[in-house]
Design a protein around this motif. Structure first.
Motif, PDB file in Angstrom:
ATOM      1  N   MET A  83       0.846  -1.187   0.000  1.00  0.00           N
ATOM      2  CA  MET A  83       0.000   0.000   0.000  1.00  0.00           C
ATOM      3  C   MET A  83       0.884   1.240   0.000  1.00  0.00           C
ATOM      4  SD  MET A  83      -2.960  -1.208   2.667  1.00  0.00           S
ATOM      5  CE  MET A  83      -1.902  -1.074   4.106  1.00  0.00           C
ATOM      6  N   ASN A  84       0.822   1.994  -1.066  1.00  0.00           N
ATOM      7  CA  ASN A  84       1.591   3.226  -1.201  1.00  0.00           C
ATOM      8  C   ASN A  84       0.652   4.430  -1.227  1.00  0.00           C
ATOM      9  OD1 ASN A  84       3.934   1.646  -1.473  1.00  0.00           O
ATOM     10  ND2 ASN A  84       3.722   1.573  -3.703  1.00  0.00           N
ATOM     11  N   SER A  85       1.223   5.600  -0.991  1.00  0.00           N
ATOM     12  CA  SER A  85       0.457   6.853  -1.047  1.00  0.00           C
ATOM     13  C   SER A  85      -0.834   6.740  -0.245  1.00  0.00           C
ATOM     14  CB  SER A  85       0.140   7.216  -2.504  1.00  0.00           C
ATOM     15  OG  SER A  85       1.317   7.337  -3.256  1.00  0.00           O
ATOM     16  N   LEU A  86      -0.705   6.291   0.981  1.00  0.00           N
ATOM     17  CA  LEU A  86      -1.881   6.062   1.806  1.00  0.00           C
ATOM     18  C   LEU A  86      -2.621   7.355   2.097  1.00  0.00           C
ATOM     19  CD1 LEU A  86      -0.374   3.326   4.089  1.00  0.00           C
ATOM     20  CD2 LEU A  86      -2.535   3.106   2.842  1.00  0.00           C
ATOM     21  N   LYS A  87      -3.946   7.229   2.172  1.00  0.00           N
ATOM     22  CA  LYS A  87      -4.814   8.360   2.445  1.00  0.00           C
ATOM     23  C   LYS A  87      -5.613   8.086   3.724  1.00  0.00           C
ATOM     24  CE  LYS A  87      -5.590   8.930  -2.538  1.00  0.00           C
ATOM     25  NZ  LYS A  87      -6.626   9.001  -3.600  1.00  0.00           N
ATOM     26  N   ALA A  88      -6.161   9.130   4.302  1.00  0.00           N
ATOM     27  CA  ALA A  88      -6.959   8.958   5.519  1.00  0.00           C
ATOM     28  C   ALA A  88      -8.123   7.999   5.277  1.00  0.00           C
ATOM     29  CB  ALA A  88      -7.462  10.311   6.004  1.00  0.00           C
ATOM     30  N   GLU A  89      -8.682   8.044   4.070  1.00  0.00           N
ATOM     31  CA  GLU A  89      -9.829   7.177   3.772  1.00  0.00           C
ATOM     32  C   GLU A  89      -9.457   5.709   3.600  1.00  0.00           C
ATOM     33  OE1 GLU A  89      -8.965  10.016   2.196  1.00  0.00           O
ATOM     34  OE2 GLU A  89      -9.352   9.864   0.032  1.00  0.00           O
ATOM     35  N   ASP A  90      -8.173   5.389   3.650  1.00  0.00           N
ATOM     36  CA  ASP A  90      -7.736   3.987   3.652  1.00  0.00           C
ATOM     37  C   ASP A  90      -7.788   3.382   5.052  1.00  0.00           C
ATOM     38  OD1 ASP A  90      -5.222   4.928   1.293  1.00  0.00           O
ATOM     39  OD2 ASP A  90      -7.109   3.894   0.855  1.00  0.00           O
ATOM     40  N   THR A  91      -8.073   4.197   6.058  1.00  0.00           N
ATOM     41  CA  THR A  91      -8.169   3.705   7.436  1.00  0.00           C
ATOM     42  C   THR A  91      -9.251   2.645   7.530  1.00  0.00           C
ATOM     43  OG1 THR A  91      -7.351   5.752   8.414  1.00  0.00           O
ATOM     44  CG2 THR A  91      -8.741   4.348   9.800  1.00  0.00           C
ATOM     45  N   ALA A  92      -8.879   1.461   8.011  1.00  0.00           N
ATOM     46  CA  ALA A  92      -9.814   0.334   8.076  1.00  0.00           C
ATOM     47  C   ALA A  92      -9.117  -0.850   8.737  1.00  0.00           C
ATOM     48  CB  ALA A  92     -10.267  -0.066   6.675  1.00  0.00           C
ATOM     49  N   VAL A  93      -9.902  -1.862   9.056  1.00  0.00           N
ATOM     50  CA  VAL A  93      -9.351  -3.165   9.379  1.00  0.00           C
ATOM     51  C   VAL A  93      -9.239  -3.928   8.060  1.00  0.00           C
ATOM     52  CG1 VAL A  93      -9.645  -5.325  10.625  1.00  0.00           C
ATOM     53  CG2 VAL A  93     -10.374  -3.165  11.676  1.00  0.00           C
ATOM     54  N   TYR A  94      -8.064  -4.467   7.802  1.00  0.00           N
ATOM     55  CA  TYR A  94      -7.796  -5.173   6.557  1.00  0.00           C
ATOM     56  C   TYR A  94      -7.780  -6.681   6.808  1.00  0.00           C
ATOM     57  CZ  TYR A  94      -6.788  -0.887   4.056  1.00  0.00           C
ATOM     58  OH  TYR A  94      -6.900   0.342   3.439  1.00  0.00           O
ATOM     59  N   TYR A  95      -8.477  -7.407   5.934  1.00  0.00           N
ATOM     60  CA  TYR A  95      -8.611  -8.851   6.060  1.00  0.00           C
ATOM     61  C   TYR A  95      -8.117  -9.545   4.797  1.00  0.00           C
ATOM     62  CZ  TYR A  95     -12.040  -7.637   9.703  1.00  0.00           C
ATOM     63  OH  TYR A  95     -12.675  -7.135  10.804  1.00  0.00           O
ATOM     64  N   CYS A  96      -7.463 -10.676   4.975  1.00  0.00           N
ATOM     65  CA  CYS A  96      -7.238 -11.533   3.821  1.00  0.00           C
ATOM     66  C   CYS A  96      -8.245 -12.682   3.887  1.00  0.00           C
ATOM     67  CB  CYS A  96      -5.810 -12.054   3.743  1.00  0.00           C
ATOM     68  SG  CYS A  96      -5.358 -13.245   4.995  1.00  0.00           S
ATOM     69  N   ALA A  97      -8.509 -13.273   2.728  1.00  0.00           N
ATOM     70  CA  ALA A  97      -9.536 -14.296   2.655  1.00  0.00           C
ATOM     71  C   ALA A  97      -9.250 -15.250   1.500  1.00  0.00           C
ATOM     72  CB  ALA A  97     -10.905 -13.652   2.471  1.00  0.00           C
ATOM     73  N   ALA A  98      -9.748 -16.479   1.670  1.00  0.00           N
ATOM     74  CA  ALA A  98      -9.632 -17.507   0.636  1.00  0.00           C
ATOM     75  C   ALA A  98     -11.035 -17.846   0.140  1.00  0.00           C
ATOM     76  CB  ALA A  98      -8.945 -18.744   1.194  1.00  0.00           C
ATOM     77  N   PRO A  99     -11.224 -17.892  -1.188  1.00  0.00           N
ATOM     78  CA  PRO A  99     -12.577 -18.047  -1.724  1.00  0.00           C
ATOM     79  C   PRO A  99     -13.095 -19.476  -1.661  1.00  0.00           C
ATOM     80  CG  PRO A  99     -10.999 -17.944  -3.500  1.00  0.00           C
ATOM     81  CD  PRO A  99     -10.225 -17.725  -2.235  1.00  0.00           C
ATOM     82  N   THR A 100     -14.408 -19.575  -1.773  1.00  0.00           N
ATOM     83  CA  THR A 100     -15.056 -20.882  -1.791  1.00  0.00           C
ATOM     84  C   THR A 100     -14.700 -21.644  -3.070  1.00  0.00           C
ATOM     85  OG1 THR A 100     -16.869 -20.008  -0.483  1.00  0.00           O
ATOM     86  CG2 THR A 100     -17.269 -22.071  -1.678  1.00  0.00           C
ATOM     87  N   ILE A 101     -14.718 -20.947  -4.196  1.00  0.00           N
ATOM     88  CA  ILE A 101     -14.291 -21.537  -5.468  1.00  0.00           C
ATOM     89  C   ILE A 101     -12.843 -21.129  -5.657  1.00  0.00           C
ATOM     90  CG2 ILE A 101     -14.674 -21.644  -7.954  1.00  0.00           C
ATOM     91  CD1 ILE A 101     -17.587 -20.895  -7.412  1.00  0.00           C
ATOM     92  N   VAL A 102     -11.942 -22.074  -5.512  1.00  0.00           N
ATOM     93  CA  VAL A 102     -10.529 -21.744  -5.312  1.00  0.00           C
ATOM     94  C   VAL A 102      -9.890 -21.048  -6.498  1.00  0.00           C
ATOM     95  CG1 VAL A 102     -10.286 -23.621  -3.679  1.00  0.00           C
ATOM     96  CG2 VAL A 102      -9.695 -24.011  -6.070  1.00  0.00           C
ATOM     97  N   THR A 103     -10.406 -21.297  -7.695  1.00  0.00           N
ATOM     98  CA  THR A 103      -9.750 -20.773  -8.885  1.00  0.00           C
ATOM     99  C   THR A 103     -10.292 -19.421  -9.315  1.00  0.00           C
ATOM    100  OG1 THR A 103     -11.319 -21.965 -10.256  1.00  0.00           O
ATOM    101  CG2 THR A 103      -9.223 -23.053  -9.771  1.00  0.00           C
ATOM    102  N   TYR A 104     -11.222 -18.897  -8.585  1.00  0.00           N
ATOM    103  CA  TYR A 104     -11.998 -17.740  -9.027  1.00  0.00           C
ATOM    104  C   TYR A 104     -11.555 -16.474  -8.303  1.00  0.00           C
ATOM    105  CZ  TYR A 104     -16.299 -14.981  -9.681  1.00  0.00           C
ATOM    106  OH  TYR A 104     -17.223 -14.011  -9.972  1.00  0.00           O
TER     107      TYR A 104
END
Length: 125
Positions: A83-104
């Motif tokens: 994440m570069n050039s961060l802005k105030a509106e980027d403030t959040a909790v960030y999550y990673c996730a793995a999809p149900t359909i693995v290839t999608y």
């Protein structure tokens, strides 16, 4: 069981950079597309970026295009969000996730089966 563990969040100033990492275990990571989402205070969870199993294709939300880059290292079972050039509106909790359909490359939260616990990113203006 499947575990996704995010790290790298923190408090930064507008214009700074951060790199988030998400370490995966309990699944065949190299088979899965992976996604990043964020949830700003008082708002719904929103799509940020996703990457195919081999990194050959990526997708980024319009709000972060040109500033954020998703990548992965299958040898380390890890997906990253630069994440570069961060802005105030980027403030959040960030999550990673793995999809149900693995290839999608999925962009909706309900298309994802596994989630990390999240890491807080706060950008002061």
């Amino acid at each position: 069981q499947v575990q996704l563990v995010e790290s790298g969040g923190g408090l930064v100033q507008a214009g700074d950079s951060l790199r988030l990492s998400c370490a995966a275990s309990g699944l065949t990571f190299s088979r899965y597309a992976m996604g990043w989402f964020r949830q700003p205070p008082g708002k719904e969870r929103e799509f940020v970026a996703a990457i195919t199993w081999n990194g050959g294709s990526t997708q980024h939300a319009e709000s972060v295009k040109g500033r954020f880059t998703v990548s992965r290292d299958n040898a380390k079972n890890t997906v990253y969000l630069q994440m570069n050039s961060l802005k105030a509106e980027d403030t959040a909790v960030y999550y990673c996730a793995a999809p149900t359909i693995v290839t999608y490359i999925a962009t909706k939260p309900n298309e994802y089966r596994y989630w990390g616990q999240g890491t807080q990113v706060t950008v002061s203006s």
